[in-house]
Design a protein around this motif. Structure first.
Motif, PDB file in Angstrom:
ATOM      1  N   ASN A  90      39.043  45.339  49.456  1.00 35.25           N
ATOM      2  CA  ASN A  90      39.440  45.826  48.134  1.00 35.25           C
ATOM      3  C   ASN A  90      40.335  44.814  47.420  1.00 35.25           C
ATOM      4  O   ASN A  90      40.189  44.557  46.220  1.00 35.25           O
ATOM      5  CB  ASN A  90      40.177  47.162  48.257  1.00 35.25           C
ATOM      6  CG  ASN A  90      39.253  48.321  48.610  1.00 35.25           C
ATOM      7  OD1 ASN A  90      38.029  48.219  48.467  1.00 35.25           O
ATOM      8  ND2 ASN A  90      39.820  49.414  49.078  1.00 35.25           N
ATOM      9  N   TYR A  91      41.270  44.243  48.146  1.00 39.22           N
ATOM     10  CA  TYR A  91      42.188  43.260  47.564  1.00 39.22           C
ATOM     11  C   TYR A  91      41.426  42.035  47.072  1.00 39.22           C
ATOM     12  O   TYR A  91      41.648  41.555  45.943  1.00 39.22           O
ATOM     13  CB  TYR A  91      43.231  42.839  48.603  1.00 39.22           C
ATOM     14  CG  TYR A  91      44.234  41.829  48.095  1.00 39.22           C
ATOM     15  CD1 TYR A  91      45.441  42.240  47.539  1.00 39.22           C
ATOM     16  CD2 TYR A  91      43.974  40.458  48.171  1.00 39.22           C
ATOM     17  CE1 TYR A  91      46.367  41.314  47.065  1.00 39.22           C
ATOM     18  CE2 TYR A  91      44.899  39.521  47.703  1.00 39.22           C
ATOM     19  CZ  TYR A  91      46.088  39.961  47.146  1.00 39.22           C
ATOM     20  OH  TYR A  91      46.997  39.038  46.674  1.00 39.22           O
ATOM     21  N   ASN A  99      40.928  47.646  53.127  1.00 37.12           N
ATOM     22  CA  ASN A  99      42.029  47.228  52.244  1.00 37.12           C
ATOM     23  C   ASN A  99      41.946  45.746  51.894  1.00 37.12           C
ATOM     24  O   ASN A  99      42.215  45.348  50.755  1.00 37.12           O
ATOM     25  CB  ASN A  99      43.378  47.547  52.898  1.00 37.12           C
ATOM     26  CG  ASN A  99      43.741  49.018  52.811  1.00 37.12           C
ATOM     27  OD1 ASN A  99      43.177  49.754  52.007  1.00 37.12           O
ATOM     28  ND2 ASN A  99      44.671  49.456  53.642  1.00 37.12           N
ATOM     29  N   LYS A 100      41.591  44.922  52.870  1.00 37.07           N
ATOM     30  CA  LYS A 100      41.436  43.491  52.601  1.00 37.07           C
ATOM     31  C   LYS A 100      40.279  43.251  51.640  1.00 37.07           C
ATOM     32  O   LYS A 100      40.382  42.448  50.703  1.00 37.07           O
ATOM     33  CB  LYS A 100      41.222  42.720  53.903  1.00 37.07           C
ATOM     34  CG  LYS A 100      42.477  42.565  54.747  1.00 37.07           C
ATOM     35  CD  LYS A 100      42.337  41.513  55.819  1.00 37.07           C
ATOM     36  CE  LYS A 100      41.409  41.894  56.919  1.00 37.07           C
ATOM     37  NZ  LYS A 100      41.453  40.958  58.066  1.00 37.07           N
ATOM     38  N   ASN A 129      36.261  49.958  47.034  1.00 37.14           N
ATOM     39  CA  ASN A 129      36.081  49.571  45.643  1.00 37.14           C
ATOM     40  C   ASN A 129      34.596  49.583  45.279  1.00 37.14           C
ATOM     41  O   ASN A 129      33.757  49.109  46.037  1.00 37.14           O
ATOM     42  CB  ASN A 129      36.669  48.164  45.421  1.00 37.14           C
ATOM     43  CG  ASN A 129      36.708  47.752  43.961  1.00 37.14           C
ATOM     44  OD1 ASN A 129      35.675  47.623  43.310  1.00 37.14           O
ATOM     45  ND2 ASN A 129      37.906  47.525  43.444  1.00 37.14           N
ATOM     46  N   GLU A 144      39.385  42.589  43.947  1.00 42.47           N
ATOM     47  CA  GLU A 144      40.264  42.695  42.778  1.00 42.47           C
ATOM     48  C   GLU A 144      40.754  41.321  42.315  1.00 42.47           C
ATOM     49  O   GLU A 144      41.134  41.139  41.155  1.00 42.47           O
ATOM     50  CB  GLU A 144      41.457  43.603  43.103  1.00 42.47           C
ATOM     51  CG  GLU A 144      41.078  45.075  43.220  1.00 42.47           C
ATOM     52  CD  GLU A 144      42.180  45.915  43.854  1.00 42.47           C
ATOM     53  OE1 GLU A 144      43.283  45.349  44.112  1.00 42.47           O
ATOM     54  OE2 GLU A 144      41.953  47.108  44.090  1.00 42.47           O
ATOM     55  N   LYS A 145      40.742  40.344  43.233  1.00 40.25           N
ATOM     56  CA  LYS A 145      41.154  38.984  42.912  1.00 40.25           C
ATOM     57  C   LYS A 145      39.978  38.114  42.456  1.00 40.25           C
ATOM     58  O   LYS A 145      40.137  36.902  42.274  1.00 40.25           O
ATOM     59  CB  LYS A 145      41.834  38.338  44.121  1.00 40.25           C
ATOM     60  CG  LYS A 145      43.172  38.953  44.479  1.00 40.25           C
ATOM     61  CD  LYS A 145      44.217  38.712  43.403  1.00 40.25           C
ATOM     62  CE  LYS A 145      45.563  39.271  43.790  1.00 40.25           C
ATOM     63  NZ  LYS A 145      46.595  39.034  42.753  1.00 40.25           N
ATOM     64  N   LYS A 153      51.365  43.103  51.513  1.00 34.37           N
ATOM     65  CA  LYS A 153      49.997  42.727  51.144  1.00 34.37           C
ATOM     66  C   LYS A 153      49.925  41.312  50.580  1.00 34.37           C
ATOM     67  O   LYS A 153      49.064  40.515  50.986  1.00 34.37           O
ATOM     68  CB  LYS A 153      49.448  43.734  50.129  1.00 34.37           C
ATOM     69  CG  LYS A 153      47.998  43.506  49.754  1.00 34.37           C
ATOM     70  CD  LYS A 153      47.548  44.473  48.663  1.00 34.37           C
ATOM     71  CE  LYS A 153      47.583  45.905  49.126  1.00 34.37           C
ATOM     72  NZ  LYS A 153      47.020  46.835  48.104  1.00 34.37           N
ATOM     73  N   GLU A 154      50.787  40.982  49.657  1.00 32.45           N
ATOM     74  CA  GLU A 154      50.736  39.666  49.016  1.00 32.45           C
ATOM     75  C   GLU A 154      50.991  38.541  50.016  1.00 32.45           C
ATOM     76  O   GLU A 154      50.298  37.514  50.000  1.00 32.45           O
ATOM     77  CB  GLU A 154      51.766  39.591  47.876  1.00 32.45           C
ATOM     78  CG  GLU A 154      51.454  40.489  46.691  1.00 32.45           C
ATOM     79  CD  GLU A 154      50.177  40.085  45.972  1.00 32.45           C
ATOM     80  OE1 GLU A 154      49.834  38.888  46.000  1.00 32.45           O
ATOM     81  OE2 GLU A 154      49.524  40.961  45.385  1.00 32.45           O
ATOM     82  N   SER A 190      50.963  48.418  52.800  1.00 31.87           N
ATOM     83  CA  SER A 190      51.443  48.639  51.434  1.00 31.87           C
ATOM     84  C   SER A 190      52.825  49.266  51.532  1.00 31.87           C
ATOM     85  O   SER A 190      53.006  50.280  52.213  1.00 31.87           O
ATOM     86  CB  SER A 190      50.492  49.570  50.682  1.00 31.87           C
ATOM     87  OG  SER A 190      49.211  48.984  50.564  1.00 31.87           O
ATOM     88  N   MET A 193      47.791  38.432  52.509  1.00 34.40           N
ATOM     89  CA  MET A 193      46.527  38.063  51.882  1.00 34.40           C
ATOM     90  C   MET A 193      46.542  36.641  51.334  1.00 34.40           C
ATOM     91  O   MET A 193      45.494  35.989  51.273  1.00 34.40           O
ATOM     92  CB  MET A 193      46.154  39.061  50.787  1.00 34.40           C
ATOM     93  CG  MET A 193      45.704  40.423  51.332  1.00 34.40           C
ATOM     94  SD  MET A 193      44.419  40.325  52.611  1.00 34.40           S
ATOM     95  CE  MET A 193      43.056  39.583  51.714  1.00 34.40           C
ATOM     96  N   ASN A 194      47.709  36.137  50.978  1.00 31.32           N
ATOM     97  CA  ASN A 194      47.785  34.730  50.585  1.00 31.32           C
ATOM     98  C   ASN A 194      47.459  33.824  51.758  1.00 31.32           C
ATOM     99  O   ASN A 194      46.870  32.742  51.585  1.00 31.32           O
ATOM    100  CB  ASN A 194      49.173  34.414  50.026  1.00 31.32           C
ATOM    101  CG  ASN A 194      49.336  34.865  48.582  1.00 31.32           C
ATOM    102  OD1 ASN A 194      48.362  35.006  47.852  1.00 31.32           O
ATOM    103  ND2 ASN A 194      50.576  35.099  48.171  1.00 31.32           N
TER     104      ASN A 194
END
Length: 376
Positions: A25-26, A22-23, A51, A29-30, A357-358, A187, A361-362
């Motif tokens: 993938n995130y 998941n990390k 991904n 995407e960024k 998540k936000e 999530s 991950m920030n």
């Protein structure tokens, strides 16, 4: 920025595999360039969706092939495979030219920090400091676990940053200047449980760590008072036969059902009212956070580490480690007090936002930027 994750494999349904993917993938995407390097994949399909833009490599080391061999054979094989592992990992890292390479406390932890490929090296642990000792292995393996725990402390200091999951665990590592705390994320679902079903749920590998025999003993007490309530366990693992036999011996086969892992676990949370965690040790139990996000009432042992950072009197019930009678009594009191169940579940859902998540991950991206900026 190029980020590399080193992990044993992605074929399992475990919490560590899920969060790493998941990390990754995130980040991709960024706009990050992300790689996953494994040692045990054997061409098996990833349990969780990766991904398509993430590049995956397997080094074909396969430490697990010697799991059931003697100590001597395993020791000799481990030394040989460590040498091969370092050679192959070093070769691919020199090709990738990453900015940051992350060990997930697999076998690469012993040497990754020493590979001179130009990248910064991070170490993240998904258990607590005491996870080896809590295996409670005997004989020579007990000595090995104590020695490796001692070595863990030395090796962790060699990394540019060492990331633990909880403040509780941070305290156990003592005066380590490179240590920082970043929890895992979840999530947050839009639809949550209505707490209408007479069903408790547990999720996780069927292993010694998860302590299911303690949960089942507690449930046998619950069953005597409320036989209409059911417990559904989702997981597989080496203790499957042992747990099934225990269920049968306690005449609970009509009350407890074991299901295989599912990627649609959210649907199962929504059909449940109470979540149970009986682990002997954790890092940060993702299933506990997931259950909170679906608005379930929580009953968990106060194991090292994780639950103490997450659960308060307002959002769940924290049971003294190993107290089976109180674990059972806590479940019974929730069943008998629907208002309390709903209040705990509502607060659990609210507190789950701290692990979104936000938010999490920030913290990771800030850490990456901090590490890169200090090297310039």
């Amino acid at each position: 920025m190029k980020i590399v994750y080193c992990i044993h494999g992605t074929f399992n349904s475990g919490g560590m595999e899920k969060i790493i993917i998941n990390k990754a993938n995130y980040l991709v995407e960024k706009g990050f360039e992300v790689f996953i390097i494994t040692t045990e994949q054997k061409k098996r399909k990833s349990f969780f969706k990766i991904n398509d833009n993430i590049k995956c490599y397997d080094l074909d080391i396969n430490y697990e092939d010697e799991n059931n061999t003697s100590f001597l054979k395993k020791f000799i094989s481990f030394q040989r495979k460590q040498k091969l592992h370092k050679e192959r990992l070093e070769k691919i890292l020199n090709k990738i030219k990453a900015d940051i390479v992350i060990s997930t406390f697999g076998n690469e932890v012993n040497f990754l920090y020493a590979i001179k490929d130009g990248s910064k090296k991070l170490l993240e642990i998904h258990f607590s400091k005491f996870f080896r000792k809590q295996l409670q292995r005997h004989g020579i393996w007990s000595i090995v676990d104590k020695y490796r725990s001692y070595i863990d402390n030395i090796k962790a200091r060699k990394y540019d940053k060492f990331v633990v999951l909880t403040n509780e665990d941070k305290g156990y590592w003592k005066e380590m200047k490179n240590i920082t705390v970043i929890p895992n994320f979840i999530s947050l679902p839009e639809e949550i449980s209505r707490l209408e079903n007479k069903r408790a749920i547990a999720v996780g590998r069927l292993s010694y760590q998860k302590g299911y025999e303690r949960m089942i003993k507690a449930w046998s007490i619950v069953n005597k008072h409320y036989p209409e309530w059911k417990l559904d366990i989702f997981g597989n693992g080496e203790d499957l036969d042992y747990i099934n036999n225990m269920i049968n011996n306690l005449d609970l086969k009509d009350s407890i059902t074991i299901h295989p892992p599912t990627t649609a676990i959210g649907e199962e949370y929504k059909k449940s009212s109470i979540f149970l965690l009986s682990s002997r040790y954790e890092g940060l139990p993702m299933v506990l956070l997931e259950a909170m996000s679906y608005g379930l009432a929580i009953v968990t042992y106060d194991c090292k580490c994780g639950p103490k950072d997450i659960i308060s009197k307002e959002n769940g019930i924290l049971v003294n480690e190993g107290d089976i009678s109180f674990f059972a009594d806590s479940i019974i009191k929730l069943i008998e007090n629907n208002d309390r169940m709903k209040n705990l579940a509502k607060k659990a859902r609210e507190d789950a936002y701290n692990y979104s998540k936000e938010v999490v991950m920030n913290k990771w991206i800030d850490l990456f930027n901090e590490i890169i900026s200090t090297s310039k």
